[in-house]
Design a protein around this motif. Sequence first.
Motif, short mmCIF file in Angstrom:
data_model
loop_
_atom_site.label_atom_id
_atom_site.label_comp_id
_atom_site.label_asym_id
_atom_site.label_seq_id
_atom_site.Cartn_x
_atom_site.Cartn_y
_atom_site.Cartn_z
N MET A 1 48.43 -11.58 97.42
CA MET A 1 49.80 -11.16 97.18
C MET A 1 49.96 -10.75 95.71
O MET A 1 49.47 -11.41 94.81
N ALA A 2 50.64 -9.64 95.51
CA ALA A 2 50.81 -9.09 94.16
C ALA A 2 51.82 -9.89 93.35
O ALA A 2 52.81 -10.37 93.87
N ASP A 3 51.53 -10.00 92.06
CA ASP A 3 52.48 -10.61 91.13
C ASP A 3 53.57 -9.62 90.75
O ASP A 3 54.71 -10.00 90.49
N ARG A 4 53.19 -8.32 90.73
CA ARG A 4 54.15 -7.26 90.42
C ARG A 4 53.88 -6.07 91.33
O ARG A 4 52.77 -5.89 91.82
N SER A 5 54.90 -5.25 91.48
CA SER A 5 54.77 -4.05 92.31
C SER A 5 55.33 -2.86 91.55
O SER A 5 56.35 -2.97 90.87
N LEU A 6 54.64 -1.73 91.66
CA LEU A 6 55.06 -0.50 91.01
C LEU A 6 55.13 0.59 92.07
O LEU A 6 54.12 0.91 92.69
N ASP A 7 56.31 1.12 92.30
CA ASP A 7 56.49 2.21 93.26
C ASP A 7 56.55 3.52 92.49
O ASP A 7 57.57 3.85 91.89
N ALA A 8 55.45 4.25 92.51
CA ALA A 8 55.37 5.54 91.83
C ALA A 8 55.48 6.69 92.83
O ALA A 8 55.07 7.81 92.54
N SER A 9 56.01 6.40 94.00
CA SER A 9 56.18 7.42 95.03
C SER A 9 57.08 8.54 94.52
O SER A 9 58.09 8.29 93.85
N GLY A 10 56.69 9.78 94.81
CA GLY A 10 57.48 10.92 94.41
C GLY A 10 57.18 11.43 93.01
O GLY A 10 57.63 12.50 92.63
N LEU A 11 56.42 10.66 92.23
CA LEU A 11 56.07 11.09 90.88
C LEU A 11 54.81 11.94 90.91
O LEU A 11 53.90 11.68 91.68
N ARG A 12 54.78 12.96 90.07
CA ARG A 12 53.64 13.87 90.02
C ARG A 12 52.69 13.44 88.90
O ARG A 12 53.09 12.81 87.93
N CYS A 13 51.44 13.82 89.06
CA CYS A 13 50.41 13.55 88.07
C CYS A 13 50.86 14.09 86.70
O CYS A 13 51.41 15.19 86.66
N PRO A 14 50.72 13.34 85.65
CA PRO A 14 49.97 12.09 85.47
C PRO A 14 50.85 10.84 85.49
O PRO A 14 50.39 9.77 85.09
N MET A 15 52.11 10.96 85.91
CA MET A 15 53.04 9.83 85.79
C MET A 15 52.61 8.57 86.54
O MET A 15 52.77 7.47 85.99
N PRO A 16 52.08 8.64 87.77
CA PRO A 16 51.66 7.38 88.42
C PRO A 16 50.62 6.63 87.59
O PRO A 16 50.71 5.40 87.44
N LEU A 17 49.67 7.35 87.01
CA LEU A 17 48.64 6.71 86.19
C LEU A 17 49.24 6.14 84.92
O LEU A 17 48.95 5.00 84.54
N LEU A 18 50.10 6.89 84.26
CA LEU A 18 50.71 6.41 83.02
C LEU A 18 51.56 5.17 83.26
O LEU A 18 51.51 4.21 82.48
N LYS A 19 52.33 5.17 84.33
CA LYS A 19 53.16 4.00 84.65
C LYS A 19 52.30 2.80 85.02
O LYS A 19 52.63 1.66 84.69
N THR A 20 51.17 3.05 85.69
CA THR A 20 50.24 1.97 86.03
C THR A 20 49.68 1.35 84.75
O THR A 20 49.65 0.13 84.61
N LYS A 21 49.26 2.18 83.80
CA LYS A 21 48.73 1.69 82.52
C LYS A 21 49.76 0.85 81.78
O LYS A 21 49.46 -0.23 81.27
N LEU A 22 51.00 1.35 81.70
CA LEU A 22 52.06 0.62 81.00
C LEU A 22 52.32 -0.73 81.65
O LEU A 22 52.51 -1.73 80.96
N GLU A 23 52.36 -0.75 82.97
CA GLU A 23 52.63 -2.00 83.69
C GLU A 23 51.49 -3.00 83.44
O GLU A 23 51.74 -4.17 83.16
N LEU A 24 50.24 -2.55 83.53
CA LEU A 24 49.10 -3.44 83.30
C LEU A 24 49.10 -3.98 81.86
O LEU A 24 48.73 -5.13 81.63
#
Length: 75
Positions: A1-24
Amino acid sequence: MADRSLDASGLRCPMPLLKTKLELNSMSPGEQLEVLATDAGSNRDIPAYVAMSPHRLVSQSESNGVYRFMIECGG
């Protein structure tokens, strides 16, 4: 089970990756992040980033155009 969840649905490259990096960057080692993305580039970009980082890709899947990644935050 995840401690956090990030919904990057609808975002275009490179935003899902950038948001993933920031969250991590705001997480503690050992915590898990679930990422959902709809951009096909995420299926390549996120695993490539994780492979070059201290983090670990726990699982990766795709269903109906939604890519799901479970990432364990590394030290």
